[in-house]
Design an enzyme around this catalytic site. Structure first.
Site, PDB file in Angstrom:
ATOM      1  N   HIS A 214       1.182  -1.158  -0.209  1.00 55.04           N
ATOM      2  CA  HIS A 214      -0.320   0.139  -0.055  1.00 55.04           C
ATOM      3  C   HIS A 214       0.770   1.379   0.117  1.00 55.04           C
ATOM      4  O   HIS A 214       1.627   1.791   0.962  1.00 55.04           O
ATOM      5  CB  HIS A 214      -0.949   0.017   1.180  1.00 55.04           C
ATOM      6  CG  HIS A 214      -1.970  -0.536   0.786  1.00 55.04           C
ATOM      7  ND1 HIS A 214      -3.440  -0.437   1.911  1.00 55.04           N
ATOM      8  CD2 HIS A 214      -2.500  -2.011  -0.361  1.00 55.04           C
ATOM      9  CE1 HIS A 214      -4.229  -1.702   1.455  1.00 55.04           C
ATOM     10  NE2 HIS A 214      -3.448  -2.629   0.862  1.00 55.04           N
TER      11      HIS A 214
ATOM     12  N   TYR B 130      -9.750   5.760   6.701  1.00 56.82           N
ATOM     13  CA  TYR B 130      -9.766   5.586   8.361  1.00 56.82           C
ATOM     14  C   TYR B 130     -11.021   6.972   8.347  1.00 56.82           C
ATOM     15  O   TYR B 130     -10.917   7.722   7.449  1.00 56.82           O
ATOM     16  CB  TYR B 130      -8.207   6.381   9.037  1.00 56.82           C
ATOM     17  CG  TYR B 130      -7.620   5.647   9.619  1.00 56.82           C
ATOM     18  CD1 TYR B 130      -7.733   4.330  10.490  1.00 56.82           C
ATOM     19  CD2 TYR B 130      -6.326   4.772   8.407  1.00 56.82           C
ATOM     20  CE1 TYR B 130      -6.574   3.486  10.218  1.00 56.82           C
ATOM     21  CE2 TYR B 130      -6.130   4.524   8.638  1.00 56.82           C
ATOM     22  CZ  TYR B 130      -6.155   3.096   9.718  1.00 56.82           C
ATOM     23  OH  TYR B 130      -4.140   2.486   9.955  1.00 56.82           O
TER      24      TYR B 130
ATOM     25  N   PRO C 183      -4.818   0.033  18.048  1.00 57.64           N
ATOM     26  CA  PRO C 183      -5.090  -0.301  17.180  1.00 57.64           C
ATOM     27  C   PRO C 183      -4.996   0.804  15.682  1.00 57.64           C
ATOM     28  O   PRO C 183      -4.614   0.656  14.883  1.00 57.64           O
ATOM     29  CB  PRO C 183      -6.162  -1.561  17.140  1.00 57.64           C
ATOM     30  CG  PRO C 183      -7.115  -0.492  17.355  1.00 57.64           C
ATOM     31  CD  PRO C 183      -6.662  -0.405  18.769  1.00 57.64           C
TER      32      PRO C 183
ATOM     33  N   LYS D  45      -0.021   0.116  14.612  1.00 58.01           N
ATOM     34  CA  LYS D  45       1.285  -0.361  15.819  1.00 58.01           C
ATOM     35  C   LYS D  45       2.464  -1.094  16.109  1.00 58.01           C
ATOM     36  O   LYS D  45       3.743  -1.339  16.810  1.00 58.01           O
ATOM     37  CB  LYS D  45       2.042   1.180  16.413  1.00 58.01           C
ATOM     38  CG  LYS D  45       2.343   2.702  15.306  1.00 58.01           C
ATOM     39  CD  LYS D  45       2.931   2.053  13.932  1.00 58.01           C
ATOM     40  CE  LYS D  45       3.550   3.828  13.014  1.00 58.01           C
ATOM     41  NZ  LYS D  45       3.863   3.054  11.868  1.00 58.01           N
TER      42      LYS D  45
ATOM     43  N   TYR E   8       2.677   6.347  10.204  1.00 55.26           N
ATOM     44  CA  TYR E   8       2.677   5.115  10.169  1.00 55.26           C
ATOM     45  C   TYR E   8       3.470   4.242   8.703  1.00 55.26           C
ATOM     46  O   TYR E   8       3.721   3.194   9.640  1.00 55.26           O
ATOM     47  CB  TYR E   8       1.263   6.181   8.988  1.00 55.26           C
ATOM     48  CG  TYR E   8       0.712   5.032   8.638  1.00 55.26           C
ATOM     49  CD1 TYR E   8      -1.230   5.160   9.248  1.00 55.26           C
ATOM     50  CD2 TYR E   8       0.590   4.079   7.280  1.00 55.26           C
ATOM     51  CE1 TYR E   8      -2.002   4.356   8.666  1.00 55.26           C
ATOM     52  CE2 TYR E   8      -0.711   3.225   7.078  1.00 55.26           C
ATOM     53  CZ  TYR E   8      -1.587   2.833   8.054  1.00 55.26           C
ATOM     54  OH  TYR E   8      -2.650   2.513   7.805  1.00 55.26           O
TER      55      TYR E   8
END
Length: 389
Positions: A72, A200, A292, A296, A384
């Site tokens: 991704h 998200y 979550p 991580k 990220y």
């Protein structure tokens, strides 16, 4: 029995550490209180930082990941009726890998079996002893017989509820914790992902996440009160709720189906300090938990393993203790940065009624700023994909 490193816990952190040690010629044994099938039945996250991917390649267990995993280059944020993409590859030069933790664990187990590593499952009453002395050892029971493993070091890779952290609660450990006032209701379903990247979503009804495990298996979540019970949520009720929290085009494209697994996970941030007690080291969830949001947990366990292995390798190769002495400090420095990021994403994307209208307006302003600032997006992208080890 005698070994150099006794590893308690056969999740990903224990398996990666064991394989790194075996590859370096350092003898090790892994103990786990449950069996292989139980471990492989647990549903966990599946977004891997570049550092975790490199570790799996280094131990020799990354072949299937590269064949079946999904790379991704970005992810999307949905808020205030619009969508904004965080361009990971463009902003940082790297990406993340989506590959289910269950499959990753299976690969590690198979590789350990193929290379002759020793793992003892169904080991009851595992207990570390004398780890503050020069002669630590671990006892366990199997088939009604008590066994003893003498060792140089003990690696506590046995999770948040494991025996290792419980064994040091009276040794000067300090716990830092934040419990969030909601949980994630999640389902796993054999339906194609609604989008090729993660979404998200911040919505007036609460947070939602569209995730995936493969091109045919999806993982979806919605924010729910801690008072909710999973049996109160039918599959149809879940699908109706998540579609309400997504942009109209995404909701319309979502394919639904029966859930394979459904659960509610509470969210917490937790860190134990220090992570070393004599010859016993806390690794992964034994020493820290993250929400979550931002994925991580497994990735922090991988960086812990990296630091611990470097120290152990130096000890056995050069008879130096600098690396093992520095393990806790090095690991905690990265842990707290990841804790900060996971906390910030959780605060940014969830609804907090107790914060009132002012808190909601600040959250909206933060999302608006993020969508218009390349610097802010770069910071989010760097965290990220994972900070360097």
């Amino acid at each position: 029995m005698r070994t150099q490193v006794c590893i308690i816990g056969s999740g990903p952190s224990g398996l990666i550490l064991g394989q790194l040690l075996s590859n370096a010629g350092i003898d090790n044994v892994i103990l786990d209180r449950v069996d292989r099938d139980y471990i492989l039945g647990r549903i966990r996250a599946g977004v891997l930082e570049v550092g975790a991917v490199e570790l799996l390649d280094r131990v020799g267990a990354g072949v299937r990941m590269h064949k079946e995993g999904l790379i991704h280059d970005g992810f999307e944020l949905s808020f205030s009726g619009r969508r904004h993409r965080i361009r990971l590859k463009e902003l940082t030069g790297t990406s993340v890998m989506v590959y289910g933790q269950t499959e990753l664990t299976r690969d590690l187990m198979d590789h350990r079996d193929a290379t002759g590593g020793k793992t003892i499952y169904d080991a009851a009453n595992v207990t570390p002893h004398d780890f503050d002395s020069a002669k630590p050892y671990v006892t366990y029971e199997k088939d009604g017989v008590t066994h003893r493993i003498d060792c140089d070091f003990i690696a506590g890779c046995d999770g948040y509820h494991g025996v290792c952290r419980a064994s040091v609660q009276d040794k000067g450990i300090q716990n830092y914790e934040k419990v969030y006032p909601f949980g994630w209701l999640g389902i796993l379903a054999d339906v194609p992902p609604v989008h090729h990247e993660l979404i998200y979503a911040n919505h007036a009804r609460g947070f939602a996440l569209c995730s995936q495990r493969s091109l045919t298996r999806s993982r979806y979540y919605v924010q729910v009160p801690l008072t909710d019970k999973v049996e109160e949520w039918s599959d149809d009720a879940f699908w109706d709720e998540i579609r309400r929290r997504l942009p109209a085009d995404v909701a319309e494209a979502m394919q639904t189906g029966p859930s394979i697994e459904k659960s509610i996970a509470p969210l917490r941030s937790f860190v134990a300090e220090p992570l070393r007690f004599g010859s016993l080291f806390l690794v992964g969830d034994a020493g820290h938990i993250v929400p979550p949001t931002g994925a991580k947990g497994l990735n922090l366990a991988a960086s812990d393993v990296h630091y611990l292995f470097e120290g152990l390798q130096e000890f056995y190769a050069d008879k130096k203790t600098a690396g093992v002495d520095a393990y806790s400090q090095r690991a905690l420095s990265r842990i707290w940065k990841a804790e900060r990021f996971s906390w910030s994403m959780t605060m940014l994307m969830h609804r907090f009624p107790a914060e009132g209208e002012f808190g909601q307006k600040v959250q909206e302003a933060e999302l608006d700023y993020l969508s218009s600032s390349t610097a802010a997006q770069t910071s989010m992208a760097e965290n990220y994909v994972g900070l360097p080890y």
